[in-house]
Motif scaffolding. Structure first.
Motif, mmCIF file in Angstrom:
data_model
loop_
_atom_site.group_PDB
_atom_site.id
_atom_site.type_symbol
_atom_site.label_atom_id
_atom_site.label_comp_id
_atom_site.label_asym_id
_atom_site.label_seq_id
_atom_site.Cartn_x
_atom_site.Cartn_y
_atom_site.Cartn_z
ATOM 1 N N TRP A 45 36.020 49.290 52.694
ATOM 2 C CA TRP A 45 35.045 50.333 52.352
ATOM 3 C C TRP A 45 34.746 50.341 50.860
ATOM 4 O O TRP A 45 33.666 50.710 50.438
ATOM 5 N N ILE A 46 35.708 49.892 50.055
ATOM 6 C CA ILE A 46 35.531 49.959 48.609
ATOM 7 C C ILE A 46 34.395 49.035 48.141
ATOM 8 O O ILE A 46 33.757 49.275 47.125
ATOM 9 N N ILE B 41 32.260 60.907 48.673
ATOM 10 C CA ILE B 41 33.322 60.307 47.851
ATOM 11 C C ILE B 41 32.923 60.468 46.382
ATOM 12 O O ILE B 41 33.719 60.906 45.551
ATOM 13 N N ALA B 42 31.659 60.107 46.088
ATOM 14 C CA ALA B 42 31.201 60.099 44.695
ATOM 15 C C ALA B 42 31.166 61.501 44.079
ATOM 16 O O ALA B 42 31.602 61.693 42.948
ATOM 17 N N LEU C 112 33.823 44.896 42.623
ATOM 18 C CA LEU C 112 33.898 45.831 43.739
ATOM 19 C C LEU C 112 32.633 45.841 44.602
ATOM 20 O O LEU C 112 32.435 46.757 45.378
ATOM 21 N N SER C 113 31.768 44.856 44.402
ATOM 22 C CA SER C 113 30.548 44.841 45.210
ATOM 23 C C SER C 113 30.310 43.456 45.800
ATOM 24 O O SER C 113 30.523 42.458 45.119
ATOM 25 N N THR C 114 29.902 43.432 47.045
ATOM 26 C CA THR C 114 29.548 42.144 47.644
ATOM 27 C C THR C 114 28.036 42.026 47.785
ATOM 28 O O THR C 114 27.483 40.956 47.735
ATOM 29 N N ASN C 115 27.377 43.188 47.942
ATOM 30 C CA ASN C 115 25.927 43.184 48.121
ATOM 31 C C ASN C 115 25.349 44.265 47.214
ATOM 32 O O ASN C 115 25.668 45.436 47.356
ATOM 33 N N LEU C 116 24.503 43.871 46.264
ATOM 34 C CA LEU C 116 24.015 44.824 45.282
ATOM 35 C C LEU C 116 22.740 45.559 45.717
ATOM 36 O O LEU C 116 22.310 46.497 45.055
#
Lengths: 137, 185
Positions: B3-4, B12-13, B81-85
């Motif tokens: 999820w991260i 969450i934010a 922490l990101s795979t898809n921006l």
């Protein structure tokens, strides 16, 4: 030691801004179009929990981590400066799609063009300082 | 833990931002980002031109450290922490934006039409970013705070001036998107 604490808080903030997409121009546009709950949810939840925390600190006279009394400086009274300043800020926020926190997050994320926004924001701050006394407050 | 890598949802934010404000209060500081712009002006020597910038900037060093962290956080968030921006904005927003000429809507983190390296060669995009930044800097100082100082810190402390400022933020933002954007793009 304290510097390290500030740095970690900043890192946490930067990650949150990036990962929540609050640093995305698209999310700001979408927010002003009322086409998604996302940004309202972020601000609303932050505000809801934030006000409970602040009011609890005040009511229960909670001391800071360093044992100091916590003072909340009230904002100076006024109307015009908040409304006019707020409107100018809002126009810029929607156009550049970034407010002063996310601007710096985007530097770290590698978007070179954000430097234009930051330099312009510094210039805007400077212009306010120059003309401050001639503006209605 | 996957999820991260996904975009963080508002629930969450939002609490995270409240937690960040709380941490700053608990270390005897406050949550407000735009005052750093004033500090940076002072460091650059603006005090020679206007009294507004004559103050002991060293007392604000802590906030510059927070901002440095914000830069590092952006780096970590984006590169680790990101795979898809791509930002999954509402389909209607995507079609609105495409109609305005923002073809990158729904496929990028920032519109390449404004922030891409190609766009740096377009006078129009440079002007949009410059005027946007100028207004943000000027307005934040005029109003005495930005989204963090007024919308989060000020409203959490039930400050009427912050409410007026936030109403102003929205009057300005809505005017820009609904009335000025159609003229610009």
């Amino acid at each position: 030691m304290r510097t390290l604490v500030y740095l970690c808080i900043g890192i946490l903030f930067g990650i949150t801004m990036f990962k929540s997409e609050a640093a995305s121009w698209f999310r700001i546009y979408e927010m002003f179009k009322f086409e998604s709950f996302h940004m309202y949810g972020i601000i609303g939840a932050a505000l809801f929990i934030g006000s409970i925390l602040v009011q609890s600190i005040k009511r229960f006279k909670i001391k800071s981590f360093y044992g100091e009394k916590i003072n909340f400086a009230p904002k100076a009274k006024g109307f015009k400066r908040y409304l006019f300043g707020g409107i100018i800020f809002g126009l810029g926020w929607a156009l550049a799609g970034a407010c002063p926190g996310p601007m710096f997050t985007l530097v770290g994320a590698g978007y070179i063009s954000i430097f234009i926004v930051i330099i312009a924001a510094l210039l805007g701050t400077f212009l306010y300082g120059l003309f401050k006394d001639r503006l209605p407050h | 833990m996957n999820w991260i890598y996904e975009p963080w949802p508002w629930y969450i934010a939002g609490p995270m931002i409240a937690f960040i404000m709380f941490l700053l209060i608990m270390v005897d500081k406050n949550f407000g980002m735009s005052s750093n712009l004033r500090t940076m002006c002072t460091i650059c020597g603006a005090g020679n031109k206007a009294d507004f910038f004559k103050f002991d900037w060293k007392a604000q060093k802590w906030n510059l450290v927070v901002v440095s962290g914000t830069i590092i956080g952006g780096f970590i968030g984006s590169y680790f922490l990101s795979t898809n921006l791509a930002v999954a904005i509402h389909p209607e927003t995507i079609s609105d934006l495409k109609a305005l000429g923002f073809e990158s809507a729904g496929t990028a983190y920032l519109p390449t039409e404004l922030f891409g390296t190609e766009a740096l060669r377009s006078l129009k995009s440079v002007l949009v970013l410059t005027i946007g930044g100028l207004f943000v800097g000027f307005g934040a100082r005029y109003a005495g705070g930005c989204t963090s100082g007024h919308a989060i810190s000020g409203l959490s402390n039930l400050q009427l001036p912050s409410l007026i400022a936030v109403i102003g933020f929205f009057i300005g933002g809505l005017t820009m998107i609904h009335f000025i954007f159609p003229l610009l793009f």
